[in-house]
Write an enzyme that holds these catalytic residues in place. Structure first.
Site, PDB file in Angstrom:
ATOM      1  N   SER A 106       0.834  -1.194   0.000  1.00 36.40           N
ATOM      2  CA  SER A 106       0.000   0.000   0.000  1.00 36.40           C
ATOM      3  C   SER A 106       0.876   1.255   0.000  1.00 36.40           C
ATOM      4  O   SER A 106       1.695   1.436  -0.900  1.00 36.40           O
ATOM      5  CB  SER A 106      -0.947  -0.054   1.210  1.00 36.40           C
ATOM      6  OG  SER A 106      -1.919   0.953   1.153  1.00 36.40           O
ATOM      7  N   HIS A 131      -2.337  -1.336  -4.364  1.00 34.60           N
ATOM      8  CA  HIS A 131      -3.794  -1.354  -4.533  1.00 34.60           C
ATOM      9  C   HIS A 131      -4.318   0.075  -4.469  1.00 34.60           C
ATOM     10  O   HIS A 131      -3.595   1.012  -4.158  1.00 34.60           O
ATOM     11  CB  HIS A 131      -4.479  -2.251  -3.489  1.00 34.60           C
ATOM     12  CG  HIS A 131      -4.325  -1.779  -2.069  1.00 34.60           C
ATOM     13  ND1 HIS A 131      -4.828  -2.482  -0.995  1.00 34.60           N
ATOM     14  CD2 HIS A 131      -3.720  -0.680  -1.531  1.00 34.60           C
ATOM     15  CE1 HIS A 131      -4.557  -1.832   0.124  1.00 34.60           C
ATOM     16  NE2 HIS A 131      -3.894  -0.739  -0.175  1.00 34.60           N
TER      17      HIS A 131
END
Length: 210
Positions: A106, A131
């Site tokens: 992330s 993501h």
């Protein structure tokens, strides 16, 4: 009963250094900071982000030209906290090299990619995950719509940052970040998040000559 993991994390090793004034003890992270090494470990949140930003600014003030090394092992966290670190990395004058140890997921992967070009590395068994941002909100319908739009704006901004640092097209980034996308160190290199996968520290040419 205290969490044993929390107890372990609070046991920071101390190292003793000999100086002309005698012995001086440092916690291990302060000693490594003297070598211009910063650790980004654990969840990215406001408190941790503030400490990282402060260390970056201190090292810039100490020497505005000398490289800073950032070791990353993070599952990600709060987007705004991560962007505070990212913006400071871009703002300061010293080049910042990044190295993934363990995982960079992330926001951790964005910080890994944000290192100086040709100075972004990963150890061979590290895991990188990218993501799109996520979030939740409850309240009046109008407020929910506003927050949903803000998440979409953040998604666009993060995509543009990945485009800048990976060299991928916007569409390729959008496709890659659509769901949790786990990458090996080699795949992260091919995608442009890191420049090189290393398993040994490069030899010091001065030491080799000696």
């Amino acid at each position: 009963m205290r969490d044993p993991v929390e107890t372990y994390m609070n046991l920071v090793p101390m190292v003793v250094e000999q100086t002309n004034r005698g012995e001086r003890a440092y916690d291990i992270f302060s000693r490594l900071l003297k070598e211009r090494i910063i650790f980004v470990t654990g969840p990215v949140e406001d408190g941790m982000s503030t400490l990282i930003v402060a260390q970056l600014l201190f090292l810039e003030a100490e020497n505005p030209k000398k490289e800073i090394s950032m070791y990353i092992n993070s599952p990600g966290g709060v987007v705004t906290s991560g962007l505070a670190i990212y913006d400071t990395m871009q703002f300061i004058r010293p080049p910042v090299s990044t190295l993934c140890t363990g995982q960079a997921a992330s926001m951790g992967s964005l910080l890994l990619a944000a290192g100086e070009k040709d100075m972004r590395f990963s150890l061979p068994n590290s895991r990188i995950m990218v993501h799109q941002p996520s979030g939740g909100f409850q309240g009046q319908a109008t407020d929910i719509m506003l927050h949903a739009q803000e998440i979409l704006n953040l998604k666009k901004r993060l995509n543009e940052i990945y485009v800048k640092h990976t060299g991928q097209s916007y569409q390729a980034i959008e496709d890659a970040l659509e769901r949790d996308n786990f990458l090996t160190a080699e795949k992260a290199r091919d995608f442009g998040i890191v420049d090189k996968v290393i398993d040994k520290r490069p030899e010091d040419p001065v030491a080799k000559a000696a």
